[in-house]
Every structure is written in structure tokens, then in C-alpha cells.
Design a protein around this motif. Structure first.
Motif, PDB file in Angstrom:
ATOM      1  N   ILE A 241       0.824  -1.212   0.000  1.00  0.00           N
ATOM      2  CA  ILE A 241       0.000   0.000   0.000  1.00  0.00           C
ATOM      3  C   ILE A 241       0.859   1.263   0.000  1.00  0.00           C
ATOM      4  CG2 ILE A 241      -0.204  -0.046   2.519  1.00  0.00           C
ATOM      5  CD1 ILE A 241      -2.919   1.256   2.248  1.00  0.00           C
ATOM      6  N   ARG A 242       2.037   1.203   0.635  1.00  0.00           N
ATOM      7  CA  ARG A 242       2.905   2.388   0.664  1.00  0.00           C
ATOM      8  C   ARG A 242       3.435   2.710  -0.720  1.00  0.00           C
ATOM      9  NH1 ARG A 242       6.909  -0.281   4.759  1.00  0.00           N
ATOM     10  NH2 ARG A 242       6.522  -1.849   3.140  1.00  0.00           N
ATOM     11  N   CYS A 243       3.838   1.678  -1.463  1.00  0.00           N
ATOM     12  CA  CYS A 243       4.297   1.899  -2.832  1.00  0.00           C
ATOM     13  C   CYS A 243       3.133   2.242  -3.750  1.00  0.00           C
ATOM     14  CB  CYS A 243       5.028   0.649  -3.337  1.00  0.00           C
ATOM     15  SG  CYS A 243       6.609   0.333  -2.514  1.00  0.00           S
ATOM     16  N   ALA A 244       1.947   1.695  -3.454  1.00  0.00           N
ATOM     17  CA  ALA A 244       0.767   2.031  -4.251  1.00  0.00           C
ATOM     18  C   ALA A 244       0.431   3.506  -4.114  1.00  0.00           C
ATOM     19  CB  ALA A 244      -0.417   1.166  -3.815  1.00  0.00           C
ATOM     20  N   ARG A 245       0.557   4.022  -2.909  1.00  0.00           N
ATOM     21  CA  ARG A 245       0.299   5.455  -2.674  1.00  0.00           C
ATOM     22  C   ARG A 245       1.266   6.310  -3.481  1.00  0.00           C
ATOM     23  NH1 ARG A 245       2.078   8.461   2.908  1.00  0.00           N
ATOM     24  NH2 ARG A 245       1.475  10.609   2.315  1.00  0.00           N
ATOM     25  N   VAL A 246       2.546   5.970  -3.432  1.00  0.00           N
ATOM     26  CA  VAL A 246       3.545   6.730  -4.180  1.00  0.00           C
ATOM     27  C   VAL A 246       3.294   6.600  -5.679  1.00  0.00           C
ATOM     28  CG1 VAL A 246       5.993   6.970  -4.693  1.00  0.00           C
ATOM     29  CG2 VAL A 246       5.257   6.512  -2.352  1.00  0.00           C
ATOM     30  N   PHE A 247       2.973   5.387  -6.110  1.00  0.00           N
ATOM     31  CA  PHE A 247       2.725   5.157  -7.539  1.00  0.00           C
ATOM     32  C   PHE A 247       1.579   6.013  -8.056  1.00  0.00           C
ATOM     33  CE2 PHE A 247       0.227   2.981 -10.807  1.00  0.00           C
ATOM     34  CZ  PHE A 247       1.163   2.886 -11.823  1.00  0.00           C
ATOM     35  N   MET A 248       0.487   6.087  -7.304  1.00  0.00           N
ATOM     36  CA  MET A 248      -0.663   6.874  -7.745  1.00  0.00           C
ATOM     37  C   MET A 248      -0.302   8.355  -7.848  1.00  0.00           C
ATOM     38  SD  MET A 248      -3.197   4.988  -8.505  1.00  0.00           S
ATOM     39  CE  MET A 248      -4.459   6.241  -8.594  1.00  0.00           C
ATOM     40  N   LEU A 249       0.460   8.855  -6.893  1.00  0.00           N
ATOM     41  CA  LEU A 249       0.866  10.257  -6.933  1.00  0.00           C
ATOM     42  C   LEU A 249       1.806  10.531  -8.108  1.00  0.00           C
ATOM     43  CD1 LEU A 249       1.472  10.865  -3.110  1.00  0.00           C
ATOM     44  CD2 LEU A 249      -0.406  11.787  -4.482  1.00  0.00           C
ATOM     45  N   VAL A 250       2.793   9.654  -8.286  1.00  0.00           N
ATOM     46  CA  VAL A 250       3.777   9.845  -9.359  1.00  0.00           C
ATOM     47  C   VAL A 250       3.121   9.717 -10.730  1.00  0.00           C
ATOM     48  CG1 VAL A 250       5.867   8.923 -10.426  1.00  0.00           C
ATOM     49  CG2 VAL A 250       5.709   9.080  -7.959  1.00  0.00           C
ATOM     50  N   SER A 251       2.305   8.686 -10.912  1.00  0.00           N
ATOM     51  CA  SER A 251       1.695   8.471 -12.220  1.00  0.00           C
ATOM     52  C   SER A 251       0.715   9.597 -12.554  1.00  0.00           C
ATOM     53  CB  SER A 251       0.993   7.116 -12.268  1.00  0.00           C
ATOM     54  OG  SER A 251      -0.049   7.036 -11.315  1.00  0.00           O
ATOM     55  N   THR A 252       0.001  10.105 -11.549  1.00  0.00           N
ATOM     56  CA  THR A 252      -0.924  11.210 -11.802  1.00  0.00           C
ATOM     57  C   THR A 252      -0.170  12.458 -12.247  1.00  0.00           C
ATOM     58  OG1 THR A 252      -2.473  10.365 -10.140  1.00  0.00           O
ATOM     59  CG2 THR A 252      -2.727  12.659 -10.815  1.00  0.00           C
ATOM     60  N   ALA A 253       0.839  12.842 -11.473  1.00  0.00           N
ATOM     61  CA  ALA A 253       1.637  14.015 -11.845  1.00  0.00           C
ATOM     62  C   ALA A 253       2.396  13.779 -13.144  1.00  0.00           C
ATOM     63  CB  ALA A 253       2.610  14.360 -10.718  1.00  0.00           C
ATOM     64  N   GLY A 254       2.897  12.566 -13.335  1.00  0.00           N
ATOM     65  CA  GLY A 254       3.661  12.258 -14.544  1.00  0.00           C
ATOM     66  C   GLY A 254       2.824  12.328 -15.802  1.00  0.00           C
ATOM     67  N   HIS A 255       1.604  11.810 -15.737  1.00  0.00           N
ATOM     68  CA  HIS A 255       0.733  11.856 -16.915  1.00  0.00           C
ATOM     69  C   HIS A 255       0.262  13.276 -17.208  1.00  0.00           C
ATOM     70  CE1 HIS A 255      -0.201   7.346 -16.237  1.00  0.00           C
ATOM     71  NE2 HIS A 255       0.731   7.500 -17.150  1.00  0.00           N
ATOM     72  N   ILE A 256      -0.087  14.013 -16.170  1.00  0.00           N
ATOM     73  CA  ILE A 256      -0.527  15.398 -16.381  1.00  0.00           C
ATOM     74  C   ILE A 256       0.616  16.247 -16.941  1.00  0.00           C
ATOM     75  CG2 ILE A 256      -1.245  17.496 -15.163  1.00  0.00           C
ATOM     76  CD1 ILE A 256      -3.005  15.774 -13.410  1.00  0.00           C
ATOM     77  N   ALA A 257       1.852  15.929 -16.535  1.00  0.00           N
ATOM     78  CA  ALA A 257       3.005  16.675 -17.046  1.00  0.00           C
ATOM     79  C   ALA A 257       3.182  16.481 -18.551  1.00  0.00           C
ATOM     80  CB  ALA A 257       4.273  16.241 -16.314  1.00  0.00           C
ATOM     81  N   LEU A 258       2.571  15.437 -19.106  1.00  0.00           N
ATOM     82  CA  LEU A 258       2.658  15.196 -20.549  1.00  0.00           C
ATOM     83  C   LEU A 258       1.567  15.907 -21.336  1.00  0.00           C
ATOM     84  CD1 LEU A 258       3.367  11.340 -20.490  1.00  0.00           C
ATOM     85  CD2 LEU A 258       5.031  13.170 -20.777  1.00  0.00           C
ATOM     86  N   PHE A 259       0.603  16.491 -20.652  1.00  0.00           N
ATOM     87  CA  PHE A 259      -0.523  17.134 -21.329  1.00  0.00           C
ATOM     88  C   PHE A 259      -0.090  18.164 -22.376  1.00  0.00           C
ATOM     89  CE2 PHE A 259      -4.479  16.468 -18.429  1.00  0.00           C
ATOM     90  CZ  PHE A 259      -4.347  15.101 -18.604  1.00  0.00           C
ATOM     91  N   PRO A 260       0.872  19.032 -22.074  1.00  0.00           N
ATOM     92  CA  PRO A 260       1.236  20.053 -23.068  1.00  0.00           C
ATOM     93  C   PRO A 260       1.791  19.497 -24.376  1.00  0.00           C
ATOM     94  CG  PRO A 260       1.988  20.709 -20.898  1.00  0.00           C
ATOM     95  CD  PRO A 260       1.546  19.288 -20.787  1.00  0.00           C
ATOM     96  N   LEU A 261       2.217  18.244 -24.378  1.00  0.00           N
ATOM     97  CA  LEU A 261       2.687  17.651 -25.626  1.00  0.00           C
ATOM     98  C   LEU A 261       1.537  17.432 -26.598  1.00  0.00           C
ATOM     99  CD1 LEU A 261       5.232  15.013 -24.260  1.00  0.00           C
ATOM    100  CD2 LEU A 261       5.717  17.247 -25.229  1.00  0.00           C
ATOM    101  N   LEU A 262       0.332  17.279 -26.069  1.00  0.00           N
ATOM    102  CA  LEU A 262      -0.869  17.169 -26.895  1.00  0.00           C
ATOM    103  C   LEU A 262      -1.615  18.498 -26.773  1.00  0.00           C
ATOM    104  CD1 LEU A 262      -1.911  13.574 -25.750  1.00  0.00           C
ATOM    105  CD2 LEU A 262      -0.643  14.198 -27.811  1.00  0.00           C
ATOM    106  N   TYR A 263      -1.227  19.453 -27.587  1.00  0.00           N
ATOM    107  CA  TYR A 263      -1.654  20.835 -27.394  1.00  0.00           C
ATOM    108  C   TYR A 263      -2.806  21.258 -28.299  1.00  0.00           C
ATOM    109  CZ  TYR A 263       1.350  21.329 -31.477  1.00  0.00           C
ATOM    110  OH  TYR A 263       1.921  21.172 -32.711  1.00  0.00           O
TER     111      TYR A 263
END
Length: 367
Positions: A241-263
């Protein structure tokens, strides 16, 4: 279309070549010495396909050195020679023709293009995005107060690819990023080495932390490099669960950080919908996993996590919709890019601290 295929599909295919070694370690196939050599062979090939995987090479090196070369009766010179010879053979086969043609210098200069500058034209969500934003903020404030005689234009926010310089804060040379990256590696490497028995989980945690530190502090990091963190981290998240928490935070921020590539405006609904569906499925899956067989399941997110995710949502609401509706596109064209990079970078740094706390503190307490 050809550019998109190379830009997106090629890294995905290359990283898929790494999965057999990761899965093999996860399922403990590497208990056989032959599988250790196979893992080293596959990773050496992978590294020659894409030098981006240099990020995780320390984890492979320290794990294979301890697991394959150090035995109960001491250091095995024979195993070390086998391992080294196999890896050197792969590199000789890959770089040999360039050496014979006298083109090795050209290859190295293209593999490590330090003249491209500290940040990508669009900032990756790492510490240098925060550093560049702080530099710009200080320049604007200092100029308006008459404290600094600097121009507010250009600098790290020029949007150009090149060796750009900061306006107020000290410019960062490549050697500084290398030193900082090494410093982020050291605790993970030392922790893995001091672990009484090199296990697949310790290997994966070291691998993720090495990739994470490289993403946060590396030179000219591209935003897609976060895949080096999220994909192996997902293997740890399925039963922790501890790694799951980190994974959800990282993947959410990581995917949103890619948004500007699809402009393009037509891509807005697609990228938002896909990100939301992925997030919802991952959240429900992890929530079910951690609650299975328990009367009172622990919460995946803390209150602070929820506050950050809400903040991220509000920022993207402005960047994707309100910025253009307010008529600010012409005057503040790059503001959405800045807000996206900075808001995601905050989550990246926060998640990195959480992961290191989990590995160094919580794991030792529960040992």
C-alpha cells in the motif's frame, strides 16, 4: 506521424525489452546463476538500444555484483569475469564498428548533448523546473523593485533548445547535475548493498530510486523519462500500500506533465478522458487489493495527498480551459506550461521523499 511513432512507440518497445529482466527478478527466477547472466545480457542490449536506461544501471550493477559475484564463501572471481566479459562483449559488438571507423567521439557527443541546455524546451517536472521558476520570479520582482538590473525576457523561459542561462540565480553546469544525481543514488545503493540478502524487491526499489533521482536532477531530462519510474514502481505497488500510494501520486503528476505535448484543441478531451479512466481503474484496483480480507481497509491517500491532487486538478482546469477563456493566450502564452511543470514538479519531489522514507525508514522498522 512518423515522428510520433519514433517519439512514443520506440521508447515503449525498448522499455518492453527490459520487462523480462524486471519480471524475472520479481518472480525470483534470478535465484539461478544462469538467469543472472541472462538479466545482465538483456540489460546490456537494452542499454545499447537506448542510453536513457543508464539511469537504472547502478541498480543492476550493485544487485548483480552482490547476488552473483559475492557468495557465502566470499567473492567469486570466476563469476565476476563471466559477468564482465558478457557485458563487455555486448558493448564491443555495439561500439566496435564506430571505433574502427574513428567515429566514437561523434557517437559520444550525440549520446550526451550537454550543449542542449539544462532544461528541455518544455520543462520536465523536476527540480530544475522549480529552480527556473524561482529564477524568473526573482528577476521579475527584483526588476520591478529596482533592485536588479536584469532583463525579464529570455533566460530559462525562452522556450528554445540550447545552453540558456539563468537571470538571477547561478547557472547550473552539467557537472552539478551529475553530482546531484549521484547523491540521490547513494542512499539507495548503500541500502541495497547492506541488505543482508539481495532480494528482487530490494533490487526493484533501488532501480526505481535511481531512475527517480536521475529524473529529478539530471541534465536536459525529457518528460517521458518518468516512465522509467512508473513502470517498475507498478510492480512494487501491487502488493504494498505504501508503494501504491507513491505510484498513484507519481503516475498522476507524470501523466498530467505530458498534457502540453498534446496541445491541439481537438486532443483536449482525449487526453483528459484517457488520464481519468486510467486513474480511476488504478485507484479502484489498488483500493480493492489493500482492502481484500480486511474489515477496515486503510486509506490509500492521506489528507495532504488529497489536497495536492485537488490543487493539481484546479491548476489543470485553468491551464486547459480558463486560460484561453480569459483571453490570456497571446499575452501569457507559456504560462500554462509553467504552471503544469511547477505543479507536477511539486508532486514529483514530494513523492520521491515519500518513497525514500518508505525504503530507508519504514522497511527497516518493519524488518
Amino acid at each position: 506521424m512518423d515522428f510520433c511513432l519514433v517519439f512514443w512507440c520506440f521508447p515503449s518497445v525498448v522499455f518492453a525489452r527490459c520487462i523480462p529482466t524486471l519480471i524475472g527478478n520479481k518472480l525470483k527466477y534470478v535465484d539461478c546463476q544462469g538467469e543472472d547472466l541472462l538479466g545482465a545480457f538483456l540489460f546490456a542490449i537494452l542499454l545499447n538500444f537506448k542510453h536513457l536506461f543508464l539511469y537504472i544501471s547502478p541498480a543492476y550493477f550493485i544487485y548483480l555484483l552482490k547476488h552473483y559475484c559475492f557468495k557465502k564463501n566470499g567473492f567469486s572471481v570466476v563469476n565476476f569475469v563471466k559477468l564482465g566479459s558478457l557485458v563487455v562483449a555486448v558493448f564491443l559488438l555495439s561500439f566496435g564498428p564506430f571505433v574502427l571507423l574513428g567515429q566514437l567521439g561523434q557517437v559520444i557527443s550525440r549520446l550526451f548533448p550537454f550543449k542542449r541546455g539544462l532544461c528541455h524546451a518544455y520543462w520536465a517536472a523536476n527540480v530544475w523546473a522549480l529552480y527556473s521558476t524561482l529564477d524568473k520570479g526573482l528577476a521579475v520582482i527584483g526588476s520591478r523593485l529596482g533592485l536588479l538590473g536584469v532583463s525579464q525576457g529570455g533566460g530559462m523561459m525562452s522556450g528554445l533548445v540550447g545552453d540558456m542561462h539563468t537571470l538571477v540565480l547561478p547557472s547550473i553546469p552539467p557537472i552539478v547535475t551529475i553530482i546531484l544525481t549521484l547523491l540521490t543514488w547513494i542512499p539507495a545503493i548503500v541500502h541495497t548493498w547492506l541488505t543482508s540478502n539481495a532480494t528482487p524487491r530490494s533490487f526493484l526499489k533501488c532501480l526505481v530510486l535511481c531512475a527517480y533521482g536521475s529524473f529529478l536532477c539530471g541534465w536536459h531530462v525529457h518528460e517521458k523519462a518518468i516512465l522509467m519510474v512508473t513502470i517498475p514502481l507498478s510492480l512494487l505497488a501491487v502488493d504494498d500500500i505504501r508503494c501504491a500510494r507513491v505510484f498513484m501520486l507519481v503516475s498522476t503528476a507524470g501523466h498530467i506533465a505530458l498534457f502540453p505535448l498534446l496541445y491541439q484543441p481537438a486532443e483536449l478531451l482525449i487526453k483528459v478522458t484517457l488520464c481519468f479512466i486510467y486513474w480511476a481503474i488504478a485507484y479502484m484496483g489498488f483500493s480493492y487489493t489493500i482492502s481484500f480480507g480486511r474489515r477496515k481497509a486503510p486509506q490509500l491517500f492521506t489528507t495532504f495527498d488529497k489536497m495536492y491532487l485537488t490543487f493539481l486538478f484546479v491548476v489543470q482546469l485553468y491551464c486547459c480551459l480558463l486560460h484561453d477563456l480569459l483571453g490570456l493566450h497571446a499575452r501569457l502564452e507559456f504560462l500554462p506550461l509553467l504552471l503544469t511543470s511547477v505543479s507536477c514538479a511539486i508532486g514529483m519531489v514530494y513523492s520521491w521523499v515519500l518513497l525514500y522514507y518508505t525504503v530507508l525508514i519504514t522497511d527497516r522498522t518493519n524488518a
